[in-house]
Enzyme design. Structure first.
Site, short mmCIF file in Angstrom:
data_model
loop_
_atom_site.label_atom_id
_atom_site.label_comp_id
_atom_site.label_asym_id
_atom_site.label_seq_id
_atom_site.Cartn_x
_atom_site.Cartn_y
_atom_site.Cartn_z
N ASP A 1 0.82 -1.21 0.00
CA ASP A 1 0.00 0.00 0.00
C ASP A 1 0.86 1.26 0.00
O ASP A 1 1.83 1.37 0.76
CB ASP A 1 -0.88 -0.03 1.26
N GLU B 1 1.14 -0.66 -5.07
CA GLU B 1 0.03 0.29 -5.24
C GLU B 1 0.65 1.68 -5.28
O GLU B 1 0.94 2.29 -4.25
CB GLU B 1 -0.97 0.18 -4.09
#
Ligand code: GLC
Length: 631
Positions: free
Chosen positions: A267, A309
């Site tokens: 993330d 990401e």
């Protein structure tokens, strides 16, 4: 003397020999100046060996299978599905009940949205983790996770889990110790004595949540210190300049791997490294850190791959799949947020020229041992990442003008817009606006249903199916976001929950509609049409080796503004996928798509003969075809 060591020990050594040089080279670049790399390497080896020895037998078997088939994640068999456990199934232990549904759709990869123990109250949708070793108690336990991932694996589905490595919740044990003054843990975060440095950094930083969390730093009176908090106040940025952070997070990753996670969604990776005078995103050290994480994983849990990401502009995005010295050495997947943005841009403009130009100019045709995660919608807002320079090539279009148009169009403000979305994080200073809304609502289904207009419903359904056909054939692994296979529209109920109300992204996170989903097989109406259409597209994808992630993605400049086309030159034959981005019929000469005169082509989606190379291809509104030479 015969070597009597168990073969598994030899495997660790072999994998160390294979991957340690790439790992240590990257670490030396990041930490070489301030720490003893040999000592760090020795500690790493001990950590990796410990985690490898703790790795369950079935996962070691998986490791071996993937050493033998290293391209497994690039196969055209791969189909991803993304869901919130509570909104999909209730609790973790209930997820397996829905395995037959996932299998029917063709899913081989399931991303459980954030499911580690979050801080209480607002947790940024679970992206503020307070314990990486525990599952969110509202969802279940780590024992459930182990059991469920095993069941998924037995059904041919790999589990992906979020690994938040840019920040922890301020309630994480490390942060609490830092807050209490423990110097070891203070060095885990970016903590400042006064506002001098934060102010200097702010000069070149952007704000991620300008409305609900302005600025990038937070002052804590009890500590009399400033803490770097890029996202929300309660998310403290980790200090990756400290090699102890690297070791601690790596241990977390390998524990999750040993509990059955097969893909780590890394993330907000773009933000991991900071340097004064920059926007502190996509710095070279990020790619070295990724290389070290990926190579360490290849030693201790080689069945596991990573997905970056990084929701950034095209030039910054490409390196996440490995360029130059990082080629074949970093994350195996990265989100193609640019394809997503260009899809919505072309759909609103009824013009694919910018899309074809940007995708052809900025992106290589393929990568070494890596591929895209392609998607149309996810749980986040859409940031209109249209580069000023790219837009200027289509003057009189300008970057700011086109971005404003897209935000207006998808908020439903632009005259004639079919979309029903909403603004997100309107930045008064920069004029930047982002957009929320589900695939179906942005594609016109909500408005069409409200108007009771069957013609508009039909167009919306076809926009959605065109999007699914695009991500299934573009190259990489398509990710279907929960509900987009049945056309779920916006959910406005979040506004009544005080923990969610401030974050409009909950609009695109509706609960699964199992009545619509299970009725999908036979039901007449948009949910059934979209379900059957999506399932069919995904099934056809699996039958076509041209759609494997290792096959190049060649963007065609069709010269036709309404049509976007991409070639996938497989070993035996080239597949040409063509998409009509308008609500009108469109035609193009086969020759302009690179088709061969005298050759018959079938549409691999419908398996029907379609035309000869010299003929004109005629596409209905939002039509899509996958042309393959007939044999
Ligand atoms: C990622 C997530 C997003 C979250 C952010 C901070 O971008 O997708 O939902 O807010 O990271 O963790």
């Amino acid at each position: 003397m015969a070597d009597t060591r168990p073969i598994t020990d030899t495997l660790f050594d072999l994998r160390w020999q294979r991957s340690a040089p790439d790992m240590t080279a990257a670490l030396a670049r990041v930490y070489g100046e301030n720490c003893d790399i040999d000592r760090l390497t020795a500690r790493l080896r001990a950590l990796l060996l410990e985690k490898w020895q703790a790795r369950p037998r079935d996962l070691r078997a998986l490791d071996l299978a993937r050493d033998v088939m290293p391209d497994w994640f690039l196969s055209q068999q791969m189909v991803g599905y993304v869901f919130y456990i509570d909104r999909f199934a209730g609790r973790l232990k209930d997820v397996p009940k829905h395995i037959p549904y996932l299998q029917k759709l063709g899913v081989t990869y399931a991303h459980f949205m954030p499911c580690l123990k979050p801080r209480p109250g607002d947790s940024d949708g679970g992206y503020a983790v307070m314990d990486y070793g525990a599952i969110n108690p509202a969802l279940g336990t780590m024992a459930d996770f182990r059991r469920v991932t095993k069941q998924m694996r037995a059904a041919g589905i790999s589990t992906c889990i979020d690994m938040v490595l840019n920040h922890t919740a301020k309630e994480h044990e490390w942060a609490e110790k830092a807050r209490a003054g423990d110097p070891h843990y203070r060095a885990f975060y970016r903590i400042f004595d006064d506002a001098t440095l934060p102010r200097q950094y702010e000069q070149s930083l952007v704000e991620v949540f300008p409305n609900q969390a302005p600025g990038n730093f937070t002052f804590y009176p009890d500590m009399d210190k400033w803490v770097w908090t890029t996202f929300n106040e309660y998310q403290w940025d980790l200090n990756w300049e400290n090699p102890e952070v690297f070791l601690a997070i790596l241990a977390v990753i390998l524990d999750l791997a040993n509990n059955g996670a097969e893909v780590m969604r890394l993330d907000a990776v773009a933000f991991m490294w900071k340097r004064m005078g920059t926007n502190c995103q996509n710095l070279p050290e990020v790619h070295d850190l990724l290389q070290a994480i990926v190579q360490a994983t290849r030693i201790a849990a080689p069945g596991v791959v990573h997905k970056a990401e990084a929701i950034v502009g095209p030039r910054d995005l490409v390196p996440y799949l490995g360029q130059g010295r990082h080629a074949g050495r970093v994350s195996q997947f990265a989100y193609h947020n640019n394809l997503m943005v260009q899809f919505w841009s072309s759909l609103a403009a009824r013009d694919t020229r910018m899309m074809a130009d940007v995708l052809a100019r900025h992106f290589p045709e393929n990568f070494r041992r890596a591929g895209w995660a392609t998607y149309i919608r996810c749980h986040d807002d859409i940031g209109w990442a249209i580069d000023d320079g790219d837009a200027a090539r289509f003057a009189p279009i300008t970057g700011p003008g086109h971005r404003r148009f897209l935000a207006d169009f998808y908020a439903g403000r632009f005259p004639g817009s079919f979309a029903r979305g909403a603004d997100f994080q309107v930045n008064e200073e920069t004029g930047d606006k982002r957009t929320n809304g589900t695939f179906a609502s942005l594609a016109g289904l909500e408005a069409a249903l409200a108007a009771g207009d069957p013609g508009q419903v039909d167009l919306a359904v076809n926009r959605i199916l065109m999007g699914h056909a695009l991500i299934a054939s573009f190259g990489g692994m398509p990710l279907i976001y929960m509900g987009d296979e049945i056309g779920l529209t916006n959910d406005h109920s979040y506004a009544r929950d005080p923990d969610l109300a401030e974050d409009g992204r909950w609009m695109q996170r509706p609960a699964m509609d199992w009545v619509a989903a299970t009725g999908g097989e036979t039901a007449e109406g948009p949910a059934g049409w979209i379900w059957r259409g999506t399932r069919h597209i995904l099934a056809r994808r699996k039958a076509l080796p041209q759609l494997a992630g290792s096959v190049p993605t060649r963007i065609l400049q069709t010269g036709h503004p309404a049509l976007f086309a991409v070639q996938r030159p497989g070993d035996d034959a080239t597949l040409t996928a063509v998409f009509n981005f308008t609500e009108h019929r469109q035609a193009i000469d086969g020759i302009n798509l690179g088709l061969q005169e005298g050759q018959w082509y079938i549409d691999a989606l419908t398996k029907r003969p379609l035309l000869q190379g010299q003929d004109r291809l005629d596409l209905p509104p939002y039509g899509r075809v996958w042309l393959l030479p007939a044999t």
